[in-house]
Design a protein around this motif. Structure first.
Motif, mmCIF file in Angstrom:
data_model
loop_
_atom_site.group_PDB
_atom_site.id
_atom_site.type_symbol
_atom_site.label_atom_id
_atom_site.label_comp_id
_atom_site.label_asym_id
_atom_site.label_seq_id
_atom_site.Cartn_x
_atom_site.Cartn_y
_atom_site.Cartn_z
ATOM 1 N N HIS A 58 0.878 -1.177 0.000
ATOM 2 C CA HIS A 58 0.000 0.000 0.000
ATOM 3 C C HIS A 58 0.907 1.216 0.000
ATOM 4 C CE1 HIS A 58 0.974 -0.401 4.239
ATOM 5 N NE2 HIS A 58 0.397 0.749 4.519
ATOM 6 N N ASP A 62 5.277 5.661 5.130
ATOM 7 C CA ASP A 62 6.395 4.848 5.628
ATOM 8 C C ASP A 62 6.668 3.619 4.758
ATOM 9 O OD1 ASP A 62 3.807 4.159 6.762
ATOM 10 O OD2 ASP A 62 4.816 2.698 8.015
ATOM 11 N N HIS A 63 5.791 3.341 3.792
ATOM 12 C CA HIS A 63 6.009 2.211 2.882
ATOM 13 C C HIS A 63 6.503 2.650 1.506
ATOM 14 C CE1 HIS A 63 4.073 -0.703 5.661
ATOM 15 N NE2 HIS A 63 3.550 0.426 6.106
ATOM 16 N N ASP A 150 -0.052 -3.693 5.938
ATOM 17 C CA ASP A 150 -0.651 -3.286 7.204
ATOM 18 C C ASP A 150 -2.066 -3.834 7.357
ATOM 19 O OD1 ASP A 150 1.709 -2.003 7.567
ATOM 20 O OD2 ASP A 150 0.865 0.001 7.833
ATOM 21 N N HIS A 191 4.844 -4.291 9.629
ATOM 22 C CA HIS A 191 5.548 -3.899 10.847
ATOM 23 C C HIS A 191 5.638 -5.111 11.759
ATOM 24 C CE1 HIS A 191 4.846 0.451 9.985
ATOM 25 N NE2 HIS A 191 3.769 -0.046 9.394
HETATM 26 ZN ZN LIG Z 1 2.719 1.017 7.867
#
Ligand SMILES: [Zn+2]
Length: 208
Positions: A58, A62-63, A150, A191
């Motif tokens: 996605h 942060d990705h 996530d 994560h």
């Molecule tokens: Zn994330």
């Protein structure tokens, strides 16, 4: 085909970036572009992997933060993302109403579509649409591994409190598409640590 998985995590958000490699051909992909892409780049170099594509589970910041550096390291390889989130990467459109857009405008962005296998060199991924954390959340399956982004974590599931989240869709997708898979599949999340489908089906408090 023997698949090898290397895990790296950045220190700011503990977001995982994975190197997935065919040990016979050394064809490889990177899954997700965290804030410290130098970690996955140095593993790829050490292993002399031919990185053929970058796959995104996605497009939360942060990705995707490491995309430019990954492109500098590996050249103009395709970036594959679910079609409902391609414009976040290709045009810099914000994924979330809650956050400002970031400056990503990258060429060669291709679409991932549910039930259409995605091939990168000798690697072939099955694409499962697992939305709810974000509209274009996907889980990628290869060999005995699932990369769930996530959507599903060890002992938890993704946030669904954003304007474009959908908590019911998230739980429904995980239950119908992921928990229906064999117990021994290894789950690599966006994560935190790895887990298995069997363990999450039995113990994940958000899914019982
Ligand atoms: Zn994330």
């Amino acid at each position: 085909m023997k698949v090898r998985v290397e895990v790296t995590a950045d220190r700011r958000f503990s977001t995982n970036s994975y190197l997935v490699e065919d040990e016979d051909t050394h064809d490889a992909v990177v899954i997700d572009a965290n804030l410290e892409p130098d970690l996955v780049i140095s593993i790829a170099r050490m292993r002399k992997a031919n990185v053929r594509a970058i796959l995104l589970t996605h497009t939360d910041l942060d990705h995707i933060a490491g995309l430019h550096e990954l492109r500098e390291a590996f050249g103009d390889i395709p970036i594959a993302v679910h079609k409902s989130e391609t414009e976040v990467v290709a045009k810099g459109q914000p994924l979330r109403r809650e956050f400002a857009p970031i400056a990503t405008q990258l060429e060669n962005v291709t679409s991932l579509t549910e039930a259409e296998p995605y091939r990168a060199g000798s690697l072939e991924f099955e694409v499962l649409h697992t939305p709810g954390h974000s509209p274009g959340g996907v889980t990628l399956k290869i060999d005995g591994y699932l990369f769930t982004g996530d959507a599903l974590f060890a002992g938890s599931i993704g946030r669904s409190d954003f304007a474009n989240s959908d908590g019911q869709a998230l739980v429904d997708g995980i239950k119908s598409k992921l928990l229906s898979l064999p117990d021994d599949l290894i789950v690599h999340s966006g994560h935190g640590p790895a887990t298995t489908i069997g363990r999450e089906r039995k113990l994940n408090p958000f899914l019982t």
